[in-house]
Design a protein around this motif. Structure first.
Motif, mmCIF file in Angstrom:
data_model
loop_
_atom_site.group_PDB
_atom_site.id
_atom_site.type_symbol
_atom_site.label_atom_id
_atom_site.label_comp_id
_atom_site.label_asym_id
_atom_site.label_seq_id
_atom_site.Cartn_x
_atom_site.Cartn_y
_atom_site.Cartn_z
ATOM 1 N N ILE A 1 -9.845 8.032 6.789
ATOM 2 C CA ILE A 1 -8.457 7.628 6.538
ATOM 3 C C ILE A 1 -7.790 7.125 7.811
ATOM 4 N N ASP A 2 -8.594 6.914 8.879
ATOM 5 C CA ASP A 2 -8.008 6.437 10.131
ATOM 6 C C ASP A 2 -7.203 5.161 9.906
ATOM 7 N N TYR A 3 -7.750 4.281 9.073
ATOM 8 C CA TYR A 3 -7.096 2.992 8.871
ATOM 9 C C TYR A 3 -5.871 3.087 7.956
ATOM 10 N N LEU A 4 -5.830 4.134 7.106
ATOM 11 C CA LEU A 4 -4.731 4.224 6.134
ATOM 12 C C LEU A 4 -3.383 4.386 6.809
ATOM 13 N N GLY A 5 -3.373 5.137 7.925
ATOM 14 C CA GLY A 5 -2.119 5.323 8.644
ATOM 15 C C GLY A 5 -1.592 4.014 9.173
ATOM 16 N N ALA A 6 -2.476 3.216 9.754
ATOM 17 C CA ALA A 6 -2.068 1.915 10.295
ATOM 18 C C ALA A 6 -1.629 0.982 9.175
ATOM 19 N N ILE A 7 -2.398 0.963 8.086
ATOM 20 C CA ILE A 7 -2.051 0.080 6.963
ATOM 21 C C ILE A 7 -0.695 0.497 6.359
ATOM 22 N N ALA A 8 -0.497 1.804 6.204
ATOM 23 C CA ALA A 8 0.777 2.284 5.646
ATOM 24 C C ALA A 8 1.943 1.880 6.549
ATOM 25 N N VAL B 1 5.263 -3.130 15.033
ATOM 26 C CA VAL B 1 4.921 -1.771 14.602
ATOM 27 C C VAL B 1 4.134 -1.125 15.744
ATOM 28 N N TYR B 2 4.653 -0.005 16.236
ATOM 29 C CA TYR B 2 4.045 0.693 17.372
ATOM 30 C C TYR B 2 2.777 1.455 16.970
ATOM 31 N N GLY B 3 1.851 1.585 17.922
ATOM 32 C CA GLY B 3 0.627 2.359 17.714
ATOM 33 C C GLY B 3 0.896 3.797 17.306
ATOM 34 N N THR B 4 1.978 4.372 17.804
ATOM 35 C CA THR B 4 2.304 5.763 17.471
ATOM 36 C C THR B 4 2.522 5.938 15.956
ATOM 37 N N GLN C 1 -0.858 8.624 9.449
ATOM 38 C CA GLN C 1 -2.143 9.250 9.161
ATOM 39 C C GLN C 1 -1.950 10.738 8.835
ATOM 40 N N ALA C 2 -1.077 11.374 9.570
ATOM 41 C CA ALA C 2 -0.801 12.795 9.317
ATOM 42 C C ALA C 2 -0.152 12.973 7.944
ATOM 43 N N PHE C 3 0.718 12.051 7.548
ATOM 44 C CA PHE C 3 1.330 12.128 6.214
ATOM 45 C C PHE C 3 0.218 12.095 5.149
ATOM 46 N N VAL C 4 -0.687 11.137 5.302
ATOM 47 C CA VAL C 4 -1.756 10.937 4.316
ATOM 48 C C VAL C 4 -2.672 12.165 4.279
ATOM 49 N N GLN C 5 -3.055 12.662 5.459
ATOM 50 C CA GLN C 5 -4.002 13.764 5.498
ATOM 51 C C GLN C 5 -3.395 15.067 4.964
ATOM 52 N N PHE C 6 -2.135 15.304 5.274
ATOM 53 C CA PHE C 6 -1.467 16.505 4.760
ATOM 54 C C PHE C 6 -1.511 16.512 3.232
ATOM 55 N N LYS C 7 -1.196 15.366 2.637
ATOM 56 C CA LYS C 7 -1.196 15.233 1.175
ATOM 57 C C LYS C 7 -2.607 15.456 0.619
ATOM 58 N N MET C 8 -3.625 14.938 1.309
ATOM 59 C CA MET C 8 -5.000 15.125 0.831
ATOM 60 C C MET C 8 -5.427 16.586 0.910
ATOM 61 N N PHE C 9 -5.014 17.279 1.969
ATOM 62 C CA PHE C 9 -5.389 18.682 2.145
ATOM 63 C C PHE C 9 -4.671 19.603 1.154
ATOM 64 N N THR C 10 -3.400 19.334 0.915
ATOM 65 C CA THR C 10 -2.583 20.306 0.179
ATOM 66 C C THR C 10 -2.184 19.843 -1.216
ATOM 67 N N GLY C 11 -2.214 18.552 -1.455
ATOM 68 C CA GLY C 11 -1.699 18.024 -2.721
ATOM 69 C C GLY C 11 -0.182 17.959 -2.755
ATOM 70 N N LYS D 1 7.839 14.841 6.198
ATOM 71 C CA LYS D 1 7.754 13.707 7.121
ATOM 72 C C LYS D 1 8.551 13.894 8.399
ATOM 73 N N GLN D 2 9.769 14.420 8.270
ATOM 74 C CA GLN D 2 10.583 14.542 9.486
ATOM 75 C C GLN D 2 9.979 15.569 10.436
ATOM 76 N N LEU D 3 9.464 16.670 9.890
ATOM 77 C CA LEU D 3 8.846 17.695 10.730
ATOM 78 C C LEU D 3 7.640 17.098 11.471
ATOM 79 N N ILE D 4 6.808 16.332 10.756
ATOM 80 C CA ILE D 4 5.632 15.729 11.389
ATOM 81 C C ILE D 4 6.065 14.763 12.496
ATOM 82 N N ARG D 5 7.091 13.960 12.218
ATOM 83 C CA ARG D 5 7.606 13.055 13.260
ATOM 84 C C ARG D 5 8.077 13.847 14.478
#
Ligand code: ATR
Length: 288
Positions: free
Chosen positions: A111-118, A256-259, A265-275, A280-284
Protein backbone atom coordinates in the motif's frame (compact mmCIF):
# COMPACT_ATOMS: atom_id res chain seq x y z
CA UNK A 1 1.52 4.49 28.67
CA UNK A 2 2.47 3.86 25.04
CA UNK A 3 1.10 0.31 25.03
CA UNK A 4 -2.30 0.88 26.69
CA UNK A 5 -1.24 -1.78 29.22
CA UNK A 6 -4.42 -1.70 31.26
CA UNK A 7 -6.43 -2.84 28.25
CA UNK A 8 -4.36 -5.87 27.29
CA UNK A 9 -6.35 -9.08 27.67
CA UNK A 10 -7.19 -12.36 25.93
CA UNK A 11 -8.98 -10.59 23.07
CA UNK A 12 -6.22 -8.07 22.32
CA UNK A 13 -4.98 -8.18 18.73
CA UNK A 14 -1.22 -7.89 18.23
CA UNK A 15 0.33 -5.90 15.37
CA UNK A 16 3.86 -4.78 14.71
CA UNK A 17 6.36 -3.33 12.31
CA UNK A 18 9.04 -5.79 11.12
CA UNK A 19 12.39 -4.29 10.17
CA UNK A 20 16.07 -3.99 10.99
CA UNK A 21 16.91 -1.44 12.36
CA UNK A 22 13.56 -0.60 13.92
CA UNK A 23 14.15 1.68 16.89
CA UNK A 24 13.72 4.83 14.76
CA UNK A 25 10.22 3.83 13.63
CA UNK A 26 7.37 6.16 14.54
CA UNK A 27 4.79 3.47 13.82
CA UNK A 28 4.42 2.01 17.35
CA UNK A 29 3.73 5.43 18.79
CA UNK A 30 1.40 6.28 15.92
CA UNK A 31 -0.74 3.12 15.90
CA UNK A 32 -0.95 2.70 19.68
CA UNK A 33 -2.19 6.29 19.97
CA UNK A 34 -4.66 5.67 17.14
CA UNK A 35 -5.87 2.37 18.68
CA UNK A 36 -6.42 4.10 22.00
CA UNK A 37 -8.29 7.05 20.51
CA UNK A 38 -10.69 4.73 18.66
CA UNK A 39 -11.02 2.24 21.58
CA UNK A 40 -9.70 -0.52 19.31
CA UNK A 41 -8.47 -3.47 21.38
CA UNK A 42 -5.01 -3.79 19.85
CA UNK A 43 -1.34 -3.29 20.56
CA UNK A 44 1.40 -2.41 18.05
CA UNK A 45 5.05 -3.38 18.64
CA UNK A 46 8.44 -2.56 17.11
CA UNK A 47 9.78 -5.97 15.94
CA UNK A 48 13.52 -6.21 15.35
CA UNK A 49 13.73 -9.23 13.06
CA UNK A 50 16.63 -10.94 11.24
CA UNK A 51 14.83 -13.82 9.58
CA UNK A 52 11.27 -13.00 8.53
CA UNK A 53 10.31 -16.56 7.70
CA UNK A 54 11.37 -17.88 11.12
CA UNK A 55 9.57 -15.05 12.83
CA UNK A 56 6.27 -15.54 11.00
CA UNK A 57 6.37 -19.29 11.60
CA UNK A 58 7.06 -18.82 15.31
CA UNK A 59 4.14 -16.41 15.84
CA UNK A 60 1.36 -18.25 14.10
CA UNK A 61 -1.32 -17.52 16.72
CA UNK A 62 -4.44 -15.83 15.32
CA UNK A 63 -3.89 -13.09 17.90
CA UNK A 64 -0.98 -11.91 15.71
CA UNK A 65 -3.30 -10.10 13.39
CA UNK A 66 -1.07 -8.06 11.11
CA UNK A 67 2.34 -6.62 10.38
CA UNK A 68 3.87 -3.67 8.60
CA UNK A 69 7.16 -4.25 6.76
CA UNK A 70 10.04 -1.87 6.45
CA UNK A 71 13.65 -1.93 5.24
CA UNK A 72 15.15 -4.48 4.49
CA UNK A 73 12.28 -7.00 4.76
CA UNK A 74 9.71 -5.94 2.17
CA UNK A 75 10.86 -8.54 -0.38
CA UNK A 76 11.37 -11.36 2.15
CA UNK A 77 7.91 -10.62 3.58
CA UNK A 78 6.33 -11.31 0.22
CA UNK A 79 7.70 -14.85 0.23
CA UNK A 80 6.05 -15.59 3.61
CA UNK A 81 2.47 -14.79 2.54
CA UNK A 82 -0.22 -17.40 1.87
CA UNK A 83 -1.67 -15.02 -0.74
CA UNK A 84 -0.32 -11.84 -2.33
CA UNK A 85 -2.31 -8.95 -3.77
CA UNK A 86 -1.64 -8.61 -7.56
CA UNK A 87 -0.03 -5.15 -7.30
CA UNK A 88 2.33 -6.29 -4.53
CA UNK A 89 3.27 -9.24 -6.71
CA UNK A 90 4.08 -6.92 -9.62
CA UNK A 91 6.14 -4.61 -7.39
CA UNK A 92 7.91 -7.63 -5.85
CA UNK A 93 7.54 -6.37 -2.26
CA UNK A 94 4.89 -6.03 0.45
CA UNK A 95 4.34 -3.19 2.90
CA UNK A 96 1.87 -5.01 5.13
CA UNK A 97 0.47 -8.45 5.89
CA UNK A 98 -2.93 -9.15 7.38
CA UNK A 99 -4.25 -12.38 8.85
CA UNK A 100 -7.64 -13.12 7.31
CA UNK A 101 -9.99 -13.78 10.24
CA UNK A 102 -12.05 -16.43 8.41
CA UNK A 103 -9.21 -18.89 7.71
CA UNK A 104 -6.09 -17.46 9.40
CA UNK A 105 -4.24 -17.08 6.09
CA UNK A 106 -1.68 -14.29 5.77
CA UNK A 107 -2.41 -11.91 2.91
CA UNK A 108 0.31 -9.53 1.66
CA UNK A 109 -0.34 -6.07 0.24
CA UNK A 110 1.76 -3.20 -1.00
CA UNK A 111 0.00 0.00 0.00
CA UNK A 112 3.06 2.26 -0.23
CA UNK A 113 1.70 3.78 -3.41
CA UNK A 114 -1.87 4.21 -2.10
CA UNK A 115 -0.86 7.01 0.24
CA UNK A 116 0.76 8.97 -2.57
CA UNK A 117 -2.13 8.31 -4.96
CA UNK A 118 -4.69 9.34 -2.31
CA UNK A 119 -2.75 12.57 -1.63
CA UNK A 120 -2.57 13.35 -5.37
CA UNK A 121 -6.30 12.68 -5.83
CA UNK A 122 -7.10 14.92 -2.90
CA UNK A 123 -4.91 17.68 -4.37
CA UNK A 124 -6.71 17.39 -7.73
CA UNK A 125 -10.17 17.44 -6.16
CA UNK A 126 -9.27 20.47 -4.05
CA UNK A 127 -7.85 22.37 -7.01
CA UNK A 128 -10.58 21.84 -9.61
CA UNK A 129 -13.65 21.25 -7.47
CA UNK A 130 -15.64 20.22 -10.55
CA UNK A 131 -14.66 16.54 -10.65
CA UNK A 132 -17.63 14.16 -10.53
CA UNK A 133 -18.08 12.55 -7.11
CA UNK A 134 -17.52 9.03 -8.45
CA UNK A 135 -14.38 7.88 -10.24
CA UNK A 136 -10.82 9.02 -9.82
CA UNK A 137 -9.78 12.53 -10.88
CA UNK A 138 -6.70 10.78 -12.31
CA UNK A 139 -8.72 8.90 -14.94
CA UNK A 140 -7.71 9.91 -18.47
CA UNK A 141 -4.96 12.28 -17.28
CA UNK A 142 -1.35 12.10 -18.41
CA UNK A 143 0.57 10.95 -15.32
CA UNK A 144 4.33 11.38 -15.68
CA UNK A 145 6.44 9.37 -13.21
CA UNK A 146 10.12 10.32 -12.91
CA UNK A 147 12.19 7.30 -11.80
CA UNK A 148 11.78 3.56 -12.28
CA UNK A 149 13.01 2.17 -8.93
CA UNK A 150 10.77 0.74 -6.20
CA UNK A 151 8.85 3.97 -5.64
CA UNK A 152 8.59 4.68 -9.38
CA UNK A 153 7.14 1.24 -10.01
CA UNK A 154 4.60 1.60 -7.23
CA UNK A 155 3.42 5.03 -8.44
CA UNK A 156 3.26 3.88 -12.07
CA UNK A 157 1.04 0.92 -11.09
CA UNK A 158 -1.05 3.21 -8.90
CA UNK A 159 -1.66 5.66 -11.76
CA UNK A 160 -2.40 2.82 -14.13
CA UNK A 161 -4.93 1.34 -11.70
CA UNK A 162 -6.73 4.70 -11.55
CA UNK A 163 -7.05 4.88 -15.31
CA UNK A 164 -4.35 7.50 -15.94
CA UNK A 165 -2.19 7.48 -19.09
CA UNK A 166 1.21 6.71 -17.55
CA UNK A 167 4.52 8.08 -18.86
CA UNK A 168 7.76 6.88 -17.24
CA UNK A 169 10.82 9.15 -17.49
CA UNK A 170 14.11 7.76 -16.23
CA UNK A 171 17.83 8.50 -16.43
CA UNK A 172 18.41 4.91 -17.59
CA UNK A 173 16.04 4.66 -20.54
CA UNK A 174 15.91 0.85 -20.58
CA UNK A 175 14.35 0.77 -17.15
CA UNK A 176 11.76 3.37 -18.18
CA UNK A 177 10.89 1.23 -21.17
CA UNK A 178 10.51 -1.93 -19.10
CA UNK A 179 8.21 -0.29 -16.56
CA UNK A 180 6.19 1.63 -19.16
CA UNK A 181 5.61 -1.65 -20.99
CA UNK A 182 4.06 -3.19 -17.88
CA UNK A 183 1.56 -0.37 -17.40
CA UNK A 184 0.71 0.17 -21.06
CA UNK A 185 2.48 3.51 -20.97
CA UNK A 186 5.13 5.53 -22.78
CA UNK A 187 8.85 5.72 -21.89
CA UNK A 188 11.03 8.84 -21.99
CA UNK A 189 14.63 9.58 -21.20
CA UNK A 190 15.03 12.13 -18.42
CA UNK A 191 16.49 14.61 -20.94
CA UNK A 192 13.44 14.29 -23.21
CA UNK A 193 11.12 15.23 -20.35
CA UNK A 194 11.97 18.93 -20.70
CA UNK A 195 10.46 19.00 -24.21
CA UNK A 196 7.51 16.71 -23.49
CA UNK A 197 4.19 18.54 -23.62
CA UNK A 198 1.55 16.68 -25.63
CA UNK A 199 -1.13 18.51 -23.64
CA UNK A 200 -1.67 20.97 -20.81
CA UNK A 201 -2.72 20.11 -17.25
CA UNK A 202 -0.60 16.97 -16.88
CA UNK A 203 0.42 15.45 -13.51
CA UNK A 204 4.07 15.04 -12.52
CA UNK A 205 5.48 12.75 -9.84
CA UNK A 206 9.16 12.65 -8.78
CA UNK A 207 10.36 9.39 -7.20
CA UNK A 208 14.11 9.94 -7.63
CA UNK A 209 16.43 11.35 -4.99
CA UNK A 210 17.20 14.39 -7.16
CA UNK A 211 16.69 17.44 -4.92
CA UNK A 212 17.03 15.57 -1.64
CA UNK A 213 19.04 17.10 1.18
CA UNK A 214 21.90 18.00 1.11
CA UNK A 215 21.77 18.65 -2.67
CA UNK A 216 18.70 20.81 -2.50
CA UNK A 217 19.74 22.95 -5.49
CA UNK A 218 18.97 20.05 -7.88
CA UNK A 219 15.74 19.42 -9.77
CA UNK A 220 14.87 16.62 -12.23
CA UNK A 221 13.02 18.85 -14.74
CA UNK A 222 13.38 22.41 -16.05
CA UNK A 223 11.18 25.14 -14.65
CA UNK A 224 10.10 26.00 -18.20
CA UNK A 225 8.56 22.53 -18.62
CA UNK A 226 6.55 22.81 -15.42
CA UNK A 227 3.99 25.19 -16.92
CA UNK A 228 2.38 22.22 -18.68
CA UNK A 229 1.50 20.54 -15.37
CA UNK A 230 -1.51 21.21 -13.15
CA UNK A 231 -0.21 19.18 -10.19
CA UNK A 232 3.28 18.17 -9.05
CA UNK A 233 4.04 15.64 -6.29
CA UNK A 234 7.56 15.04 -4.91
CA UNK A 235 8.18 11.85 -2.91
CA UNK A 236 11.15 13.59 -1.25
CA UNK A 237 10.30 14.90 2.22
CA UNK A 238 13.68 16.33 3.29
CA UNK A 239 13.40 19.21 2.55
CA UNK A 240 9.63 19.49 2.61
CA UNK A 241 9.64 22.20 -0.09
CA UNK A 242 12.03 20.91 -2.76
CA UNK A 243 13.26 23.06 -5.62
CA UNK A 244 10.91 21.09 -7.90
CA UNK A 245 7.88 21.91 -5.74
CA UNK A 246 8.90 25.56 -5.31
CA UNK A 247 9.29 26.04 -9.07
CA UNK A 248 6.03 24.16 -9.73
CA UNK A 249 4.23 26.44 -7.32
CA UNK A 250 5.75 29.50 -9.02
CA UNK A 251 4.46 28.11 -12.32
CA UNK A 252 0.93 27.96 -10.93
CA UNK A 253 0.66 24.19 -10.30
CA UNK A 254 -0.93 22.60 -7.25
CA UNK A 255 1.82 21.00 -5.18
CA UNK A 256 1.63 17.91 -2.96
CA UNK A 257 4.38 17.39 -0.37
CA UNK A 258 6.14 14.05 0.20
CA UNK A 259 5.00 14.11 3.83
CA UNK A 260 1.39 13.71 2.63
CA UNK A 261 2.33 10.28 1.31
CA UNK A 262 3.13 8.94 4.79
CA UNK A 263 0.12 10.57 6.38
CA UNK A 264 -2.30 9.13 3.81
CA UNK A 265 -0.58 5.76 3.99
CA UNK A 266 -1.22 5.64 7.73
CA UNK A 267 -4.91 6.42 7.12
CA UNK A 268 -5.16 3.51 4.68
CA UNK A 269 -3.23 1.07 6.86
CA UNK A 270 -5.16 1.89 10.03
CA UNK A 271 -8.42 1.14 8.19
CA UNK A 272 -7.01 -2.15 6.85
CA UNK A 273 -5.84 -3.25 10.31
CA UNK A 274 -8.93 -2.29 12.27
CA UNK A 275 -11.80 -1.88 9.83
CA UNK A 276 -12.45 1.48 11.49
CA UNK A 277 -12.20 4.96 9.94
CA UNK A 278 -8.79 6.48 10.71
CA UNK A 279 -8.52 9.23 13.34
CA UNK A 280 -7.07 11.60 10.75
CA UNK A 281 -6.28 14.62 12.88
CA UNK A 282 -4.54 12.50 15.53
CA UNK A 283 -2.41 10.80 12.86
CA UNK A 284 -1.50 14.19 11.36
CA UNK A 285 -0.53 15.49 14.80
CA UNK A 286 1.66 12.46 15.65
CA UNK A 287 3.47 12.57 12.29
CA UNK A 288 3.88 16.38 12.27
P1 ATR B 1 13.54 3.83 -4.73
O1 ATR B 1 13.29 2.43 -4.29
O2 ATR B 1 13.47 4.85 -3.63
O3 ATR B 1 12.69 4.23 -5.89
P2 ATR B 1 15.86 3.12 -6.31
O4 ATR B 1 15.24 1.81 -6.58
O5 ATR B 1 17.28 3.18 -5.95
O6 ATR B 1 15.09 3.90 -5.16
O7 ATR B 1 15.59 4.05 -7.61
C1 ATR B 1 16.18 5.26 -7.73
C2 ATR B 1 15.60 5.98 -8.95
O8 ATR B 1 16.11 7.31 -8.95
C3 ATR B 1 16.03 5.37 -10.27
O9 ATR B 1 14.99 5.57 -11.22
C4 ATR B 1 17.27 6.20 -10.63
O10 ATR B 1 17.55 6.27 -12.02
P3 ATR B 1 18.42 5.12 -12.76
O11 ATR B 1 17.45 4.01 -13.07
O12 ATR B 1 18.95 5.78 -13.98
O13 ATR B 1 19.50 4.71 -11.79
C5 ATR B 1 16.85 7.56 -10.13
N1 ATR B 1 18.00 8.43 -9.80
C6 ATR B 1 18.80 8.33 -8.71
N2 ATR B 1 19.74 9.31 -8.74
C7 ATR B 1 19.52 10.03 -9.86
C8 ATR B 1 20.16 11.17 -10.45
N3 ATR B 1 21.19 11.78 -9.87
N4 ATR B 1 19.65 11.66 -11.60
C9 ATR B 1 18.58 11.07 -12.18
N5 ATR B 1 17.96 9.98 -11.70
C10 ATR B 1 18.41 9.47 -10.54
Amino acid sequence: DLYNMRHIGPDTKVYGVIGNPISHSKSPHLYNAAFRSTSFNGIYLPLLVDNVSNFITAYSSPDFAGYSFTIPHKEAGLKCCDEVDPIAKQIGAISCMIRRPTDGKLIGYNIDYLGAIAAIEEGLRASNGTTPASGSPLAGKIFVVIGAGGAGKALAYGGYEKGARVVVANRTYDKAEELAGKVGGQALSLAALNDFHPEEGMILVNTTSVGMKPRIDKTPVSKEALKHYSLVFDAIYTPKLTRLLREAQESGATIVYGTEMFINQAFVQFKMFTGLPAPKQLIRDVLA
